[in-house]
Design a protein around this motif. Structure first.
Motif, mmCIF file in Angstrom:
data_model
loop_
_atom_site.group_PDB
_atom_site.id
_atom_site.type_symbol
_atom_site.label_atom_id
_atom_site.label_comp_id
_atom_site.label_asym_id
_atom_site.label_seq_id
_atom_site.Cartn_x
_atom_site.Cartn_y
_atom_site.Cartn_z
ATOM 1 N N SER A 27 71.112 54.881 14.473
ATOM 2 C CA SER A 27 71.587 53.706 13.761
ATOM 3 C C SER A 27 70.494 52.651 13.796
ATOM 4 C CB SER A 27 72.855 53.176 14.430
ATOM 5 O OG SER A 27 73.262 51.989 13.817
ATOM 6 N N HIS A 28 69.907 52.414 12.641
ATOM 7 C CA HIS A 28 68.817 51.457 12.547
ATOM 8 C C HIS A 28 69.029 50.636 11.283
ATOM 9 C CE1 HIS A 28 64.714 50.057 13.225
ATOM 10 N NE2 HIS A 28 64.783 50.686 14.383
ATOM 11 N N ASP A 29 68.792 49.341 11.348
ATOM 12 C CA ASP A 29 69.049 48.457 10.206
ATOM 13 C C ASP A 29 68.251 48.831 8.960
ATOM 14 O OD1 ASP A 29 70.849 47.018 11.677
ATOM 15 O OD2 ASP A 29 69.424 45.439 12.215
ATOM 16 N N ASP A 30 66.985 49.184 9.131
ATOM 17 C CA ASP A 30 66.156 49.436 7.961
ATOM 18 C C ASP A 30 65.544 50.837 7.946
ATOM 19 O OD1 ASP A 30 64.637 48.778 10.124
ATOM 20 O OD2 ASP A 30 63.316 47.389 9.093
ATOM 21 N N ALA A 31 66.251 51.809 8.540
ATOM 22 C CA ALA A 31 65.777 53.200 8.529
ATOM 23 C C ALA A 31 66.954 54.148 8.669
ATOM 24 C CB ALA A 31 64.788 53.436 9.666
ATOM 25 N N ALA A 32 66.757 55.364 8.142
ATOM 26 C CA ALA A 32 67.778 56.408 8.251
ATOM 27 C C ALA A 32 67.067 57.760 8.348
ATOM 28 C CB ALA A 32 68.696 56.392 7.037
ATOM 29 N N LEU A 33 67.717 58.704 8.983
ATOM 30 C CA LEU A 33 67.138 60.041 9.064
ATOM 31 C C LEU A 33 67.129 60.668 7.676
ATOM 32 C CD1 LEU A 33 68.840 61.405 12.301
ATOM 33 C CD2 LEU A 33 66.522 60.519 12.059
ATOM 34 N N SER A 34 66.029 61.318 7.326
ATOM 35 C CA SER A 34 65.948 61.973 6.021
ATOM 36 C C SER A 34 65.759 63.478 6.143
ATOM 37 C CB SER A 34 64.801 61.382 5.192
ATOM 38 O OG SER A 34 63.562 61.664 5.789
ATOM 39 N N ARG A 35 65.671 63.965 7.364
ATOM 40 C CA ARG A 35 65.504 65.389 7.613
ATOM 41 C C ARG A 35 66.207 65.712 8.933
ATOM 42 N NH1 ARG A 35 59.545 66.567 7.899
ATOM 43 N NH2 ARG A 35 59.774 66.341 10.124
ATOM 44 N N THR A 55 59.330 68.608 22.666
ATOM 45 C CA THR A 55 59.064 67.810 21.472
ATOM 46 C C THR A 55 60.350 67.555 20.691
ATOM 47 O OG1 THR A 55 58.632 69.765 20.125
ATOM 48 C CG2 THR A 55 56.728 68.719 21.165
ATOM 49 N N VAL A 56 60.336 66.479 19.929
ATOM 50 C CA VAL A 56 61.392 66.140 18.980
ATOM 51 C C VAL A 56 60.696 65.811 17.669
ATOM 52 C CG1 VAL A 56 63.175 64.454 18.389
ATOM 53 C CG2 VAL A 56 62.995 65.266 20.714
ATOM 54 N N GLU A 57 61.192 66.396 16.564
ATOM 55 C CA GLU A 57 60.587 66.146 15.253
ATOM 56 C C GLU A 57 61.666 65.882 14.211
ATOM 57 O OE1 GLU A 57 58.171 69.537 14.400
ATOM 58 O OE2 GLU A 57 56.629 68.929 15.824
ATOM 59 N N THR A 58 61.371 64.936 13.328
ATOM 60 C CA THR A 58 62.251 64.607 12.214
ATOM 61 C C THR A 58 61.466 63.788 11.196
ATOM 62 O OG1 THR A 58 64.434 63.734 11.597
ATOM 63 C CG2 THR A 58 63.187 62.474 13.222
ATOM 64 N N ALA A 59 62.137 63.239 10.234
ATOM 65 C CA ALA A 59 61.537 62.307 9.280
ATOM 66 C C ALA A 59 62.546 61.199 9.037
ATOM 67 C CB ALA A 59 61.187 63.002 7.969
ATOM 68 N N ILE A 60 62.046 60.004 8.817
ATOM 69 C CA ILE A 60 62.921 58.865 8.543
ATOM 70 C C ILE A 60 62.579 58.266 7.185
ATOM 71 C CG2 ILE A 60 63.423 58.246 10.931
ATOM 72 C CD1 ILE A 60 61.230 56.124 10.726
ATOM 73 N N ARG A 61 63.605 57.782 6.523
ATOM 74 C CA ARG A 61 63.451 57.054 5.266
ATOM 75 C C ARG A 61 63.613 55.577 5.621
ATOM 76 N NH1 ARG A 61 67.339 59.112 3.175
ATOM 77 N NH2 ARG A 61 68.851 57.458 3.355
ATOM 78 N N CYS A 62 62.620 54.795 5.263
ATOM 79 C CA CYS A 62 62.654 53.391 5.656
ATOM 80 C C CYS A 62 62.079 52.511 4.553
ATOM 81 C CB CYS A 62 61.904 53.190 6.970
ATOM 82 S SG CYS A 62 60.336 54.027 7.072
ATOM 83 N N THR A 63 62.151 51.210 4.770
ATOM 84 C CA THR A 63 61.669 50.226 3.820
ATOM 85 C C THR A 63 60.464 49.516 4.417
ATOM 86 O OG1 THR A 63 63.920 49.904 3.021
ATOM 87 C CG2 THR A 63 62.327 48.200 2.463
ATOM 88 N N CYS A 64 59.400 49.428 3.648
ATOM 89 C CA CYS A 64 58.178 48.761 4.114
ATOM 90 C C CYS A 64 58.476 47.281 4.355
ATOM 91 C CB CYS A 64 57.067 48.932 3.087
ATOM 92 S SG CYS A 64 55.507 48.135 3.564
ATOM 93 N N ASP A 70 60.660 51.759 -0.534
ATOM 94 C CA ASP A 70 61.184 52.816 0.322
ATOM 95 C C ASP A 70 60.141 53.918 0.444
ATOM 96 O OD1 ASP A 70 63.584 51.562 0.743
ATOM 97 O OD2 ASP A 70 64.603 52.571 -0.909
ATOM 98 N N PHE A 71 60.037 54.497 1.630
ATOM 99 C CA PHE A 71 59.125 55.606 1.854
ATOM 100 C C PHE A 71 59.658 56.460 2.995
ATOM 101 C CE2 PHE A 71 57.780 52.377 4.775
ATOM 102 C CZ PHE A 71 57.276 53.038 5.883
ATOM 103 N N THR A 72 59.102 57.649 3.131
ATOM 104 C CA THR A 72 59.515 58.570 4.189
ATOM 105 C C THR A 72 58.342 58.794 5.128
ATOM 106 O OG1 THR A 72 61.082 59.643 2.712
ATOM 107 C CG2 THR A 72 60.426 60.875 4.661
ATOM 108 N N ARG A 73 58.624 58.790 6.423
ATOM 109 C CA ARG A 73 57.581 58.979 7.430
ATOM 110 C C ARG A 73 58.042 60.035 8.418
ATOM 111 N NH1 ARG A 73 54.417 54.499 9.109
ATOM 112 N NH2 ARG A 73 53.498 55.023 7.128
#
Length: 176
Positions: A27-35, A55-64, A70-73
């Motif tokens: 739960s993050h104000d300006d990010a969400a899991l995308s993978r 290790t833990v791996e994922t991708a997040i969708r967030c706002t610059c 919006d972009f994914t990192r």
């Protein structure tokens, strides 16, 4: 996901688990899991002390935070953690003095180990405080809101307050 400590065998336990996007409580104000989140770790134990590395791996969708795009990192975290059973405290409101060494140890209830909490903690530690789409992002014009990455805006350059001219000269000389 919980691991029952009394069910563990003497040999290390290798865990590879993939969480769906809604399975972990990120739960993050300006990010969400995308993978989906992939956790891969080895748990060893001795006398209640747990060692967890992986290790833990994922991708997040967030706002610059500069240009509001919006972009994914990709997010990846490597960890090596130590956990001990929660000590018995004299009372719930008692103050506890921690030594520097105590900061490197996590605690669990002594019966079960909460893997979800550990994975979520690693994701939170791996993401930056502010999301930036790229290091050289120029952001938005503070007057008109134009995206300065696409070119200059049409705003008129204002005269700098004479009291701040010394700082402007310093900025020019330092090359920033």
């Amino acid at each position: 996901m919980f691991i029952e400590i009394e069910d563990l065998k003497p040999e290390p336990l290798h865990v590879h688990h993939t969480y769906g996007i809604g399975e972990i409580r990120f739960s993050h104000d300006d990010a969400a899991l995308s993978r989906p989140v992939t956790a891969d770790f080895v748990l060893t134990h001795k006398d209640g002390e747990l060692q967890v590395g992986g290790t833990v791996e994922t991708a997040i969708r967030c706002t610059c935070s500069r240009c509001a795009r919006d972009f994914t990192r990709d997010v990846s975290a490597t960890f090596d953690l130590s956990y001990l059973p929660q000590p018995e405290w004299a009372s719930e409101n008692a103050e506890i003095e921690l030594r520097y060494e105590d900061m490197e140890v996590g605690y669990y209830d002594g019966i079960t180990f909460d893997v979800d909490l550990m994975v979520l903690e690693q994701i939170e530690l791996a993401i930056p405080m502010r999301f930036v789409c790229r290091e050289d992002c120029k952001g938005l014009c503070y007057k008109c809101g134009a995206d300065l990455n696409e070119g200059t805006c049409q705003c008129k350059a204002e005269e700098v307050d004479s009291r701040l001219s010394v700082l402007l000269e310093f900025k020019k000389k330092s090359g920033r």
